[in-house]
Design an enzyme around this catalytic site. Structure first.
Site, PDB file in Angstrom:
ATOM      1  N   HIS A   1     -34.509   7.298  64.882  1.00  0.00           N
ATOM      2  CA  HIS A   1     -33.425   7.444  63.903  1.00  0.00           C
ATOM      3  C   HIS A   1     -33.900   8.080  62.600  1.00  0.00           C
ATOM      4  CE1 HIS A   1     -35.301   3.664  62.670  1.00  0.00           C
ATOM      5  NE2 HIS A   1     -34.711   3.794  61.481  1.00  0.00           N
TER       6      HIS A   1
ATOM      7  N   LYS B   1     -37.521  12.393  58.564  1.00  0.00           N
ATOM      8  CA  LYS B   1     -38.391  12.175  57.415  1.00  0.00           C
ATOM      9  C   LYS B   1     -39.713  12.918  57.523  1.00  0.00           C
ATOM     10  CE  LYS B   1     -36.498   7.730  55.924  1.00  0.00           C
ATOM     11  NZ  LYS B   1     -36.754   6.277  55.734  1.00  0.00           N
TER      12      LYS B   1
ATOM     13  N   HIS C   1     -32.641  13.938  55.323  1.00  0.00           N
ATOM     14  CA  HIS C   1     -33.366  13.569  56.546  1.00  0.00           C
ATOM     15  C   HIS C   1     -32.453  13.295  57.749  1.00  0.00           C
ATOM     16  CE1 HIS C   1     -32.648   9.236  55.584  1.00  0.00           C
ATOM     17  NE2 HIS C   1     -32.891   9.042  56.866  1.00  0.00           N
TER      18      HIS C   1
ATOM     19  N   ASP D   1     -31.295  -1.497  60.947  1.00  0.00           N
ATOM     20  CA  ASP D   1     -32.258  -0.775  60.131  1.00  0.00           C
ATOM     21  C   ASP D   1     -32.310  -1.360  58.721  1.00  0.00           C
ATOM     22  OD1 ASP D   1     -34.133   1.198  59.453  1.00  0.00           O
ATOM     23  OD2 ASP D   1     -32.559   2.532  58.723  1.00  0.00           O
TER      24      ASP D   1
END
Length: 531
Positions: free
Chosen positions: A377, A381, A406, A461
């Site tokens: 996910h 980045k 990102h 998350d």
């Protein structure tokens, strides 16, 4: 093993090695349909002591066409029917013969028409217009002719049963093979093999043979075998050693099968070896209460050939899937380590995503797909500069704009693949920063316009990030993290998912702690216990 090798490698155990079990047959069913009581009595008397291939006759009586039809409905395995023509109507027997073939769909029972009034049903006309197998006038039907007619009828029925059983068995093998090729784990595969194999062995139970089957599939362990799936006597024995549940003769049978890559039949057992591509040996063992017929042995061999192909494909698919999983988690860990997010973050969110999906009512396949795609996910980045990604203090407006790129970067990286998992991961990467009220980024999606996977990803998350130490913050307490989730219910997060997580919060927290403990054990395998 190839199909050719399976057919050629049939080995029968010696009788003095494994003992013998007499084949036990049911009686052949003979239905007498006649409105005269004397006809029933005489027929039984004449055929008393009749025996064909070790089986006697079981007499069934019906005194009208309606009773005959009912008897056939209740006993579809009737071998021969002695049928009178004239009963409640001048053509009742002929009507019943037509019903048997057309309405009941019974093409196997042999119909011998008997009539005391040949003029009512001329032989040539009846033979042409009705699907019967013999025509006898009662006046010419001596004891010997009746014996001959019944013997011929039963022999024909036996042969037709064998042909029909072979056809049905091959159809079952084709259908079973389709199911087996869809199995996604060795245990499910083995259980499917046993289910289909024992089904094949019941083909003739309805008319000829007695007995049931039990069996198991097992993988080798040193000089023994570990049961991975069982049925009948071996059900609920998974993880037990074969030597604990088999006698010495049966163990010898499966050891010979595994050591020689052959299939062995004894009078009461079958053992075959399959799935040899990885070097490990897997065996299939069946214990039956009777000797298998030649037809059943042939069906077992054909099915075993398909099992081998299916097993090899399953192992290959599992190896590919395992490699795929390792690449995905490695990629996720690379991003995680660069961001100094703390060990095992991708593993924790993957497992918590599966758990939340499960409690939210997703299918098992969707939960597995979510768990597999979740580690990527934050893959976008990798394109964020260290000066922004690793900054210890608050981000300014320009830096925040950079970090908010990102999700789109991750989507662009993953969306190049047409693989289903990668496509799913691409969508999660793109949407995992969207908010239920539309205040998220990069697209400003809201509510159910955000994919369910992405909504789940956002919840787990954030939860794991709050509970973890970062370069820019300390770890939150459990109480503060859960309070934040509740406060953002209906704003940042799908309210139904927050309700689900909070209802099972102890389960989620325990899962997270288990993964943390596992990671610590891996890092310090030789850690000494404190006194």
């Amino acid at each position: 093993m190839t199909d050719h090798e399976l057919r050629d490698d049939i080995v029968f155990a010696a009788e003095d090695d494994l003992g013998s079990s007499p084949r036990e047959r049911k009686a052949w069913k003979l239905l007498i349909v006649d409105d005269e009581e004397d006809v029933h009595s005489i027929t039984r008397m004449v055929l008393e002591g009749f025996e064909f291939e070790g089986a006697s006759l079981e007499f069934l009586s019906a005194f009208s066409a309606d009773e005959g039809r009912q008897a056939l409905v209740e006993n579809p395995d009737i071998a021969v029917m002695l049928l009178d023509v004239v009963m409640e109507t001048p053509h009742a027997g002929l009507d019943l013969a037509r019903q048997v073939r057309e309405e009941l769909g019974n093409a196997l029972v042999r119909i011998i028409l008997r009539t005391g009034q040949p003029g009512q049903a001329p032989e040539r006309q009846v033979i042409i217009n009705y699907d019967i197998n013999d025509y006898k006038s009662k006046s010419e039907l001596t004891a010997q002719k009746l014996f001959t007619a019944v013997t011929t009828g039963i022999r024909s029925y036996r042969d037709l049963r064998a042909i029909d059983s072979s056809r049905q068995g091959l159809e079952d093998i084709i259908a079973a093979s389709v199911d087996l090729f869809q199995a996604d784990s060795l245990e499910l595969f083995a259980r499917g093999v046993l289910t289909q194999m024992t089904s094949l062995l019941h083909l003739e139970d309805s008319s000829m043979y007695l007995g049931d089957a039990s069996g198991f599939a097992a993988r080798d362990r040193l000089d023994d075998f570990v049961i991975i799936a069982g049925t009948g006597d071996f059900s609920s024995l998974e993880s037990r050693l074969a030597s604990e549940v088999l006698d010495a003769q049966e163990m010898d049978l499966i050891r010979r099968a595994a050591s020689t890559d052959q299939c062995f039949f004894s009078h009461t057992s079958y053992a075959g070896c399959f799935g040899m591509t990885s070097g490990a040996r897997h065996v299939l063992f069946l214990r039956v209460l009777r000797e298998l017929t030649p037809l059943e042995q042939d069906l077992v061999q054909i099915f075993a050939a398909n099992v081998t192909v299916a097993f090899e494909n399953l192992q290959l698919n599992q190896e590919i899937a395992q490699t795929h999983r390792e690449v995905i988690f490695t990629l996720g860990e690379v991003v995680e380590n660069r961001a100094l997010a703390g060990g095992m973050h991708v593993h924790r969110v993957a497992e918590m995503a599966w758990l939340l999906g499960h409690h939210a009512g997703l299918s098992a396949d969707d939960c597995d797909l979510l768990r597999l795609a979740m580690p990527m996910h934050d893959v976008g980045k990798v394109a964020i500069p260290d000066s922004v990604l690793l900054k210890a203090g608050p981000l300014d407006e320009v830096e925040r704009g950079i970090i908010e790129q990102h999700p789109r970067l991750g989507f662009d990286i993953l969306n190049r693949s047409g693989n289903h998992v990668m496509q799913t991961a691409a969508r999660i990467a793109l949407e995992h920063q969207e908010a239920w009220d539309g205040s998220g980024y990069p697209q400003g999606l809201a509510g159910e316009g955000i994919h369910m996977f992405s909504r789940i990803a956002r919840v787990v998350d954030v939860l794991d990030s709050l509970l973890s130490e970062r370069v820019y913050k300390d770890a939150w307490t459990v109480a503060d993290a859960l309070a934040y989730l509740h406060d953002q219910r209906g704003r940042m997060f799908d309210p139904a998912l927050i309700d689900t997580l909070l209802a099972h919060k102890d389960e989620f927290l325990a899962l997270r702690e288990d993964i943390i403990q596992q990671s610590q054990d891996i890092k310090m395998p030789h850690r000494e216990k404190k006194p």
